[in-house]
Enzyme design. Structure first.
Site, PDB file in Angstrom:
ATOM      1  N   ARG A  59       0.841  -1.208   0.000  1.00 17.46           N
ATOM      2  CA  ARG A  59       0.000   0.000   0.000  1.00 17.46           C
ATOM      3  C   ARG A  59       0.875   1.256   0.000  1.00 17.46           C
ATOM      4  NH1 ARG A  59      -2.276   1.653   4.453  1.00 17.46           N
ATOM      5  NH2 ARG A  59      -2.781  -0.434   5.195  1.00 17.46           N
ATOM      6  N   TYR A 112     -16.144  15.670 -15.184  1.00 11.76           N
ATOM      7  CA  TYR A 112     -16.563  14.264 -15.239  1.00 11.76           C
ATOM      8  C   TYR A 112     -17.683  14.029 -14.216  1.00 11.76           C
ATOM      9  CZ  TYR A 112     -16.033   9.201 -15.056  1.00 11.76           C
ATOM     10  OH  TYR A 112     -16.261   7.851 -15.085  1.00 11.76           O
ATOM     11  N   ASP A 184      -7.274  17.618 -15.131  1.00 12.63           N
ATOM     12  CA  ASP A 184      -7.638  16.258 -15.528  1.00 12.63           C
ATOM     13  C   ASP A 184      -7.344  16.153 -17.026  1.00 12.63           C
ATOM     14  OD1 ASP A 184      -8.912  13.959 -16.431  1.00 12.63           O
ATOM     15  OD2 ASP A 184     -10.592  14.134 -15.037  1.00 12.63           O
ATOM     16  N   LYS A 209      -8.509   4.904 -19.556  1.00 14.68           N
ATOM     17  CA  LYS A 209      -8.848   5.358 -20.906  1.00 14.68           C
ATOM     18  C   LYS A 209      -7.657   5.187 -21.853  1.00 14.68           C
ATOM     19  CE  LYS A 209     -12.503   6.336 -18.542  1.00 14.68           C
ATOM     20  NZ  LYS A 209     -12.783   7.620 -17.943  1.00 14.68           N
TER      21      LYS A 209
END
Ligand SMILES: *Cc1c(COP(=O)(O)O)cnc(C)c1O
Length: 405
Positions: A59, A112, A184, A209
């Site tokens: 992590r 978004y 973004d 994407k």
């Protein structure tokens, strides 16, 4: 060869990885491990104290993930990067890092759908307010900034209307006022635009994407101008909230990145041809494509982007029901949200990606009930065009039949 002089197409394949350190393995190995052993207790103590470099627990860091992070820093031009389990984990990590209760965010007019949801939640639970501001000039940017504005959050091109924000203008004002800018960059991918080089402080991607490019991973990437901020985010909003990327997903994304430049060129070639076709079609009221000479943002796109990208939105000339019937007639083109895949995808923003946005706000964002968004894939552009063509013809035939009866 000095790494300084390498070009983008080379960096996406080589940077951040030295095969000599990994038994000569051409491909970065997959470190599918949750934890790392210490050779003795004192080593563990030193690592936890930060006195010694080395892995502790996945992590907090993983060698495969690190190759991807270092590669992203090289291609976006940042000092350091951080990988996340999704684009939204990257969005929330950077916002929770930058903001505290009572702060204000200035946003581009259109974000978004889930980013919109996150902003609403931050307002409701933590009194962090936001405004979808006009960012079209220095004056407008200045006017949107309040005494408690702690961040400017921009998407460009804006989803799904493809409006372009002039990053140089926004960053100039923000830098002067000491307000961090987050961009973004999902729609452009690092191949078409590098916001850090234009003065932004953070750039993020839904790696799901274009970076992944094959529709098989959900992931997020955050790149920062300053390494210290990434160290802090790694040890706070990432470590404690925990939205990390799995090593296998990092491995897949490294594989996807290698072909980013060649894929993007094909996406862009195809999109230019399809935009040209759609623009002239009688069933298309208007198209939203940065490369369209009549697009209001054409000049800014030309200045700021290397090419126009692979996304086209268009207003279907008819009713919402007819637009949906058109989608149902498509054979090659798949109905799906997401974008940047090899397959051409179509979606209906009003009822899909932006269905969480209240109707009035949606209209303000320019998202009508007949707007369709096409993510142009890597197939033969003629086959994509022929599929659109046959679906348009079917709609025309059924409309004609209705008139006769
Ligand atoms: C998909 C997307 C996101 C969210 O990314 P996930 O990987 O789905 O969490 C954020 N911003 C933009 C512009 C996107 O297209």
């Amino acid at each position: 060869m000095s790494t300084e002089k390498r070009r983008f197409e080379t960096e996406v394949i080589h940077s951040g990885y030295d095969s000599k350190k990994y038994e000569g393995s051409l491909t970065p190995p997959l470190f599918q491990t949750s934890t790392y052993t210490f050779s003795h207790a004192a080593e563990g103590e030193r690592r936890f104290a930060g006195d010694e470099e080395g892995y502790i627990y996945s992590r907090l860091g993983n060698p495969t993930v690190k190759v991807l992070e270092d590669r992203m820093s090289a291609i976006e031009g940042g000092e350091a990067s951080l990988a996340f389990g999704s684009g939204m984990a990257a969005v929330s990590a950077v916002l929770f890092y930058l903001l505290k209760s009572g702060d204000h965010i200035v946003c581009s007019k259109g974000v978004y759908g889930c980013t919109f949801g996150l902003l609403e939640m931050m307002e409701e639970k933590f009194a962090i307010t936001h405004e979808f501001a006009d960012l079209s000039s220095e004056e407008a940017v200045k006017q949107s900034i309040l005494p408690n504005t702690a961040c400017i959050y921009v998407e460009t091109p804006i989803n799904p209307t493809m409006e372009i924000i002039d990053l140089e203008v926004v960053c100039r004002v923000a830098n002067e006022m000491g307000i961090p800018v987050v961009v973004d960059n999902t729609f452009s991918s690092p191949y078409l635009q590098n916001p850090l080089k234009m003065g932004a402080d953070f750039v993020l991607h839904s790696a799901t994407k274009y970076i992944g490019g094959h529709g098989d991973v959900i992931g997020g990437l955050l790149v920062a101008k300053a390494a210290e901020s990434i160290t802090e985010i790694r040890m706070t909003t990432q470590k404690d909230i925990g939205g990390i990327m799995s090593p296998f997903d990092a491995w897949l994304l490294l594989r996807g990145l290698k072909t980013l430049a060649v894929r993007m060129d094909r996406h862009c070639d195809n999109a230019e041809k399809i935009a040209h076709y759609l623009k002239k079609h009688p069933f298309v009221r208007s198209i939203y494509f940065p490369g369209d000479i009549d697009h209001p943002s054409y000049a800014i796109a030309e200045k700021q982007m290397n090419r126009w990208g692979g996304l086209i939105s268009f207003d279907f000339n008819g009713t919402k029901e007819l637009a949906q019937a058109f989608m149902d007639e498509l054979k090659l083109i798949k109905i799906a949200v997401s974008l940047g895949d090899a397959e051409t995808l179509i979606q209906h923003p009003a009822t899909m990606t932006h269905s969480v946005v209240p109707e009035a706000t949606r209209q303000e964002m320019g998202i009508s009930d007949t707007l369709l968004r096409l993510s142009v894939g890597l197939e033969s552009w003629e086959d994509i065009k022929e599929d659109l063509d046959q679906a348009f013809s079917k709609i025309e035939e059924s409309a004609a039949m209705k008139q006769e009866s």
